[in-house]
Design a protein around this motif. Structure first.
Motif, PDB file in Angstrom:
ATOM      1  N   LEU A 138      12.214  25.555 -51.719  1.00 27.49           N
ATOM      2  CA  LEU A 138      11.866  26.970 -51.612  1.00 27.49           C
ATOM      3  C   LEU A 138      13.127  27.804 -51.770  1.00 27.49           C
ATOM      4  O   LEU A 138      13.225  28.901 -51.249  1.00 27.49           O
ATOM      5  N   GLY A 139      14.084  27.247 -52.492  1.00 28.77           N
ATOM      6  CA  GLY A 139      15.348  27.961 -52.642  1.00 28.77           C
ATOM      7  C   GLY A 139      15.827  28.038 -54.075  1.00 28.77           C
ATOM      8  O   GLY A 139      17.015  28.206 -54.344  1.00 28.77           O
ATOM      9  N   HIS A 140      14.879  27.945 -54.989  1.00 29.14           N
ATOM     10  CA  HIS A 140      15.316  27.770 -56.370  1.00 29.14           C
ATOM     11  C   HIS A 140      15.913  29.021 -56.990  1.00 29.14           C
ATOM     12  O   HIS A 140      16.624  28.938 -57.998  1.00 29.14           O
ATOM     13  N   ALA A 141      15.642  30.177 -56.400  1.00 29.42           N
ATOM     14  CA  ALA A 141      16.210  31.401 -56.962  1.00 29.42           C
ATOM     15  C   ALA A 141      17.734  31.404 -56.858  1.00 29.42           C
ATOM     16  O   ALA A 141      18.406  32.175 -57.544  1.00 29.42           O
ATOM     17  N   ALA A 142      18.295  30.535 -56.016  1.00 27.72           N
ATOM     18  CA  ALA A 142      19.752  30.459 -55.907  1.00 27.72           C
ATOM     19  C   ALA A 142      20.369  30.184 -57.276  1.00 27.72           C
ATOM     20  O   ALA A 142      21.426  30.720 -57.625  1.00 27.72           O
ATOM     21  N   LEU A 143      19.697  29.373 -58.064  1.00 30.38           N
ATOM     22  CA  LEU A 143      20.214  29.003 -59.378  1.00 30.38           C
ATOM     23  C   LEU A 143      20.100  30.178 -60.345  1.00 30.38           C
ATOM     24  O   LEU A 143      21.003  30.450 -61.144  1.00 30.38           O
ATOM     25  N   PHE A 144      18.973  30.880 -60.244  1.00 31.55           N
ATOM     26  CA  PHE A 144      18.710  32.048 -61.076  1.00 31.55           C
ATOM     27  C   PHE A 144      19.708  33.165 -60.726  1.00 31.55           C
ATOM     28  O   PHE A 144      20.368  33.739 -61.599  1.00 31.55           O
ATOM     29  N   GLY A 145      19.838  33.418 -59.428  1.00 29.22           N
ATOM     30  CA  GLY A 145      20.733  34.478 -58.976  1.00 29.22           C
ATOM     31  C   GLY A 145      22.180  34.184 -59.352  1.00 29.22           C
ATOM     32  O   GLY A 145      22.921  35.088 -59.757  1.00 29.22           O
ATOM     33  N   ALA A 146      22.580  32.922 -59.247  1.00 31.48           N
ATOM     34  CA  ALA A 146      23.942  32.556 -59.622  1.00 31.48           C
ATOM     35  C   ALA A 146      24.195  32.918 -61.082  1.00 31.48           C
ATOM     36  O   ALA A 146      25.248  33.475 -61.432  1.00 31.48           O
ATOM     37  N   GLY A 147      23.216  32.617 -61.928  1.00 26.10           N
ATOM     38  CA  GLY A 147      23.353  32.944 -63.350  1.00 26.10           C
ATOM     39  C   GLY A 147      23.415  34.445 -63.561  1.00 26.10           C
ATOM     40  O   GLY A 147      24.239  34.951 -64.340  1.00 26.10           O
ATOM     41  N   ALA A 148      22.573  35.183 -62.848  1.00 25.37           N
ATOM     42  CA  ALA A 148      22.529  36.629 -63.004  1.00 25.37           C
ATOM     43  C   ALA A 148      23.851  37.263 -62.560  1.00 25.37           C
ATOM     44  O   ALA A 148      24.433  38.081 -63.277  1.00 25.37           O
ATOM     45  N   TYR A 149      24.336  36.852 -61.378  1.00 22.50           N
ATOM     46  CA  TYR A 149      25.578  37.440 -60.881  1.00 22.50           C
ATOM     47  C   TYR A 149      26.767  37.053 -61.758  1.00 22.50           C
ATOM     48  O   TYR A 149      27.657  37.872 -62.015  1.00 22.50           O
ATOM     49  N   ALA A 150      26.795  35.822 -62.227  1.00 28.01           N
ATOM     50  CA  ALA A 150      27.920  35.399 -63.057  1.00 28.01           C
ATOM     51  C   ALA A 150      27.972  36.220 -64.341  1.00 28.01           C
ATOM     52  O   ALA A 150      29.029  36.729 -64.725  1.00 28.01           O
ATOM     53  N   ALA A 151      26.817  36.371 -64.995  1.00 24.89           N
ATOM     54  CA  ALA A 151      26.794  37.165 -66.230  1.00 24.89           C
ATOM     55  C   ALA A 151      27.153  38.611 -65.924  1.00 24.89           C
ATOM     56  O   ALA A 151      27.926  39.244 -66.666  1.00 24.89           O
ATOM     57  N   GLY A 152      26.625  39.140 -64.817  1.00 24.17           N
ATOM     58  CA  GLY A 152      26.885  40.529 -64.441  1.00 24.17           C
ATOM     59  C   GLY A 152      28.341  40.754 -64.079  1.00 24.17           C
ATOM     60  O   GLY A 152      28.966  41.719 -64.539  1.00 24.17           O
ATOM     61  N   ILE A 153      28.905  39.851 -63.275  1.00 21.67           N
ATOM     62  CA  ILE A 153      30.297  40.017 -62.836  1.00 21.67           C
ATOM     63  C   ILE A 153      31.246  39.899 -64.025  1.00 21.67           C
ATOM     64  O   ILE A 153      32.232  40.633 -64.124  1.00 21.67           O
ATOM     65  N   ALA A 154      30.914  38.986 -64.941  1.00 21.72           N
ATOM     66  CA  ALA A 154      31.762  38.832 -66.130  1.00 21.72           C
ATOM     67  C   ALA A 154      31.880  40.177 -66.845  1.00 21.72           C
ATOM     68  O   ALA A 154      32.973  40.567 -67.278  1.00 21.72           O
ATOM     69  N   SER A 155      30.776  40.879 -66.941  1.00 21.80           N
ATOM     70  CA  SER A 155      30.795  42.157 -67.647  1.00 21.80           C
ATOM     71  C   SER A 155      31.384  43.275 -66.784  1.00 21.80           C
ATOM     72  O   SER A 155      32.306  43.969 -67.192  1.00 21.80           O
ATOM     73  N   ALA A 156      30.874  43.403 -65.563  1.00 20.56           N
ATOM     74  CA  ALA A 156      31.253  44.543 -64.724  1.00 20.56           C
ATOM     75  C   ALA A 156      32.703  44.467 -64.256  1.00 20.56           C
ATOM     76  O   ALA A 156      33.375  45.493 -64.138  1.00 20.56           O
ATOM     77  N   HIS A 157      33.196  43.275 -63.981  1.00 15.27           N
ATOM     78  CA  HIS A 157      34.550  43.151 -63.434  1.00 15.27           C
ATOM     79  C   HIS A 157      35.578  42.686 -64.445  1.00 15.27           C
ATOM     80  O   HIS A 157      36.764  42.921 -64.289  1.00 15.27           O
ATOM     81  N   TYR A 158      35.152  41.969 -65.455  1.00 19.25           N
ATOM     82  CA  TYR A 158      36.136  41.406 -66.384  1.00 19.25           C
ATOM     83  C   TYR A 158      35.998  41.959 -67.801  1.00 19.25           C
ATOM     84  O   TYR A 158      36.715  41.537 -68.698  1.00 19.25           O
ATOM     85  N   GLY A 159      35.046  42.839 -67.987  1.00 19.37           N
ATOM     86  CA  GLY A 159      34.884  43.443 -69.301  1.00 19.37           C
ATOM     87  C   GLY A 159      34.470  42.465 -70.377  1.00 19.37           C
ATOM     88  O   GLY A 159      34.680  42.698 -71.562  1.00 19.37           O
ATOM     89  N   ILE A 160      33.902  41.334 -69.953  1.00 26.79           N
ATOM     90  CA  ILE A 160      33.366  40.395 -70.950  1.00 26.79           C
ATOM     91  C   ILE A 160      31.952  40.851 -71.265  1.00 26.79           C
ATOM     92  O   ILE A 160      31.009  40.548 -70.542  1.00 26.79           O
ATOM     93  N   ASN A 161      31.835  41.622 -72.320  1.00 26.43           N
ATOM     94  CA  ASN A 161      30.562  42.293 -72.576  1.00 26.43           C
ATOM     95  C   ASN A 161      29.750  41.657 -73.686  1.00 26.43           C
ATOM     96  O   ASN A 161      28.619  42.070 -73.933  1.00 26.43           O
ATOM     97  N   ASP A 162      30.335  40.667 -74.333  1.00 26.90           N
ATOM     98  CA  ASP A 162      29.553  40.013 -75.380  1.00 26.90           C
ATOM     99  C   ASP A 162      28.375  39.293 -74.736  1.00 26.90           C
ATOM    100  O   ASP A 162      28.557  38.445 -73.859  1.00 26.90           O
ATOM    101  N   PRO A 163      27.161  39.609 -75.154  1.00 26.45           N
ATOM    102  CA  PRO A 163      25.995  39.026 -74.470  1.00 26.45           C
ATOM    103  C   PRO A 163      25.969  37.507 -74.516  1.00 26.45           C
ATOM    104  O   PRO A 163      25.542  36.870 -73.547  1.00 26.45           O
ATOM    105  N   LEU A 164      26.442  36.944 -75.603  1.00 26.17           N
ATOM    106  CA  LEU A 164      26.429  35.476 -75.670  1.00 26.17           C
ATOM    107  C   LEU A 164      27.445  34.879 -74.705  1.00 26.17           C
ATOM    108  O   LEU A 164      27.192  33.834 -74.089  1.00 26.17           O
ATOM    109  N   ALA A 165      28.575  35.540 -74.558  1.00 29.74           N
ATOM    110  CA  ALA A 165      29.569  35.074 -73.590  1.00 29.74           C
ATOM    111  C   ALA A 165      29.013  35.227 -72.173  1.00 29.74           C
ATOM    112  O   ALA A 165      29.167  34.340 -71.329  1.00 29.74           O
TER     113      ALA A 165
END
Ligand SMILES: Nc1ncnc2c1ncn2[C@@H]1O[C@H](COP(=O)(O)OP(=O)(O)OP(=O)(O)O)[C@@H](O)[C@H]1O
Ligand SMILES: [Mg+2]
Lengths: 254, 334
Positions: B73-100
């Motif tokens: 009952l905790g599978h969203a942890a995997l989804f959220g990790a992916g979401a935050y990683a992609a988001g943080i890459a863009s918001a904090h590191y300026g990695i804005n290429d969607p594929l990256a």
């Protein structure tokens, strides 16, 4: 010859009852041993201890000269020690072909592959077809196991064990539940095994035991009371007593 | 005695199994539905993209729960990790290429899968379920506390994906995001079809039925399940990254117990152990949540609840699973 399989002073008790009581036994490559004994003698427990499905209280198990007592069940299988189960343990939703293919792929270290399907792997299908053919399961190979008869499931249980190409094979009552007309298939499959394989078969069917074994070991109340040639076993007074005793008890209980 | 060659054996096997006709049909259905959706809801592509992201989460859950029998009952942890990683890459590191960003999401999802797998696979049954609940709460709390990274309860904003392969801007109507999502879903689906039919997929099904027997065949259930957890994490990571890229925010809800539980509900609704089941369940549930709830805001949950009870009681294989079973029985009767 150097033993391929050796057990020294194996002990295991369940709540004070010594089910395996100081058992020592060794087998050389090519040995064909029958392990017999009355119901509840501890035969299955012995197999469980040897394969690592159950931990012994004390004693040692050696495979090909290596001590494997500290190695888990998986490690022992990978070293060539394979068993079959007295009570069939199969994957009910899967087919006989899938069972044997899985065993073959696992043996070859290919069970982790993420692509391809065994149905289109000619080498795997060859082996699957041959082995299932030998045990009379060819026609049923794509049926679900839950849909095939119990006797056929017993044969599949053996096919899975053989597909792993063991060095030491432990068969726990392979013929129990198999219709008389099909036990010949088991015998033939055993006769076709590589000559250097060591086989220990637990069996109650004495005809089968005498045809198969060149050596008989008798277990009673957790201890080995006889280890010798098939021709001597029926004459041995302790063996007779053990069996008579168990029959006497059984008729008491009934 | 008759000799039979391998060729005979292969021809005896059902064509469906050999060529995986289901793959092509499945892909066609996904693409057809995508086109239909595009024309039915041209003003609500954001919803369709969200459905795709959630479908990826449910597919990911199906891998460990449906195919391997892991209770979580905790599978969203995997989804959220992916979401935050992609988001943080863009918001904090300026990695804005969607594929990256997607790559970050996949890796983070896989790592989260590794972590969750390592914990959850230590137990079985009820204790396993409890561990998974504890994990999702830990992930959630961690994201909440690390607010300088994640934006905490305000959510992570400032995600600004650049044009996809340098050509397609993420437009206001969500067209690019939608097409991106459809392509990702089709790719993942095709890949998962391969995996579930592979030797590894077969091994996992066997583990689900009897891990002790599998050990007696020399395979380690633990190792196989860990591997599946990592694959599952990567898939959920795709979903999370897609969500971050398309909505350009990541909220704590993407890492919540509710989301985990809902994804399990969707899976059971559609049918476990089948990729089509996972997709069906997601579409039906999300349809109720968004379309029916708009029409009837007070009773949609009641209806979902009633539907779920009906499915569990009368169609325990789920909507898709039951339908497929009926079709198969008809075919056999012929
Ligand atoms: N896990 C266990 N816990 C407690 N007692 C056990 C356990 N397993 C086996 N026993 C007991 O150990 C004894 C030996 O059992 P075992 O199954 O090894 O006998 P067996 O020789 O294989 O008999 P059979 O011919 O009926 O298969 C029996 O008395 C059984 O009740
Ligand atoms: Mg027994």
């Amino acid at each position: 010859m150097q033993p391929v399989f050796e057990v020294r002073n194996l002990k295991r008790a369940f709540g004070g009852l010594a089910v395996t009581n100081d058992v020592s036994l060794s087998m050389a490559p090519g040995d064909r041993v029958a392990l017999i004994g009355p119901n509840g003698a501890g035969k299955t427990t012995f197999v469980n201890l040897v394969t690592g499905n159950l931990a012994p209280d004390s004693g040692e198990v050696r495979l090909g000269g290596e001590t494997v007592t500290g190695i888990d069940a998986i490690g022992r299988v990978r070293r060539g020690l394979v068993r079959s189960f007295q009570v069939t343990r199969l994957f009910l939703d899967m087919t006989p072909a899938e069972h044997v293919a899985l065993a073959v792929l696992q043996r070859d270290g290919r069970s982790g592959r993420l692509f391809g399907n065994f149905l289109s792997m000619p080498d795997v299908m060859d082996e699957v077809g041959q082995l299932l053919g030998k045990l009379g399961l060819r026609e049923l190979m794509h049926r679900k196991v839950s849909e095939i008869a119990y006797g056929q499931q017993r044969l599949l249980e053996i096919a899975v064990a053989l597909a792993l190409k063991p060095k030491v094979l432990l068969l726990d009552e392979p013929a129990a539940g198999v219709p008389q007309s099909d036990t010949g298939r088991i015998e033939q499959a055993l006769a076709d095994l590589p000559a250097d394989l060591a086989v220990l078969m637990i069996e109650h069917d004495m005809d089968l035991v005498f045809r198969f074994a060149k050596r008989v070991v008798v277990l009673a109340a957790g201890a080995i009371i006889f280890d010798g040639s098939p021709s001597d076993v029926t004459q041995d007074p302790r063996v007779r007593e053990a069996y008579l005793g168990s029959y006497a008890n059984a008729s008491h209980a009934a | 005695m008759t000799m039979t060659t391998t060729n005979d054996l292969i021809t005896q096997t059902p064509a469906k199994r050999r060529f995986g006709g289901g793959d092509l049909i499945g892909l066609s259905v996904i693409l057809a539905l995508a086109v239909v959706g595009y024309f039915l809801f041209p003003t609500n592509l954001a919803l369709l993209t969200r459905i795709i992201a959630i479908a990826l989460l449910v597919l990911s859950l199906d891998l460990v729960t449906g195919y391997c029998g892991v209770a979580t009952l905790g599978h969203a942890a995997l989804f959220g990790a992916g979401a935050y990683a992609a988001g943080i890459a863009s918001a904090h590191y300026g990695i804005n290429d969607p594929l990256a960003m997607l790559a970050f999401g996949i890796v983070a999802g896989a790592v989260a899968g590794l972590v969750c797998g390592a914990v959850i696979l230590r137990a079985h049954g009820l204790p396993q379920l409890v561990l998974s609940i504890a994990l999702i709460h830990l992930f959630h709390e961690f994201a909440n506390k690390a607010s300088s990274w994640t934006g905490g309860s305000d959510g992570l904003s400032g995600i600004a994906p650049s044009a996809l392969i340098g050509l397609y801007e993420f437009d206001l109507w969500g067209r690019t995001a939608y097409v991106f999502g459809v392509v990702l879903l089709a790719l993942v689906f095709a890949l998962l079809r391969l995996i579930v039919r592979s030797p590894f997929g077969m091994l996992c099904r066997a583990i689900k039925e009897d891990p002790v027997r599998i050990r007696s065949m020399g395979a380690s259930p633990k190792a196989a399940l860990m591997k599946m957890y990592v694959i599952s994490g990567a898939v959920a990571g795709v979903g999370g990254a897609l969500n971050a890229i398309s909505t350009q925010v990541v909220g704590l809800d993407s890492l919540s117990f509710t989301m985990s539980a809902e994804s399990l509900v969707m899976l059971v609704l559609g049918g476990t152990g089948s990729l089509f089941g996972a997709l069906t369940g997601t579409i039906v549930f999300m349809f109720f949540e968004d379309v029916v709830s708009a029409a009837n805001p007070f009773h949609w949950l009641t209806m979902v609840g009633a539907l779920l009870i009906a499915v569990v009681l009368f169609a325990p294989k789920g909507l898709y699973g039951t339908a497929a079973a009926i079709v198969a029985r008809r075919r056999e009767a012929k």
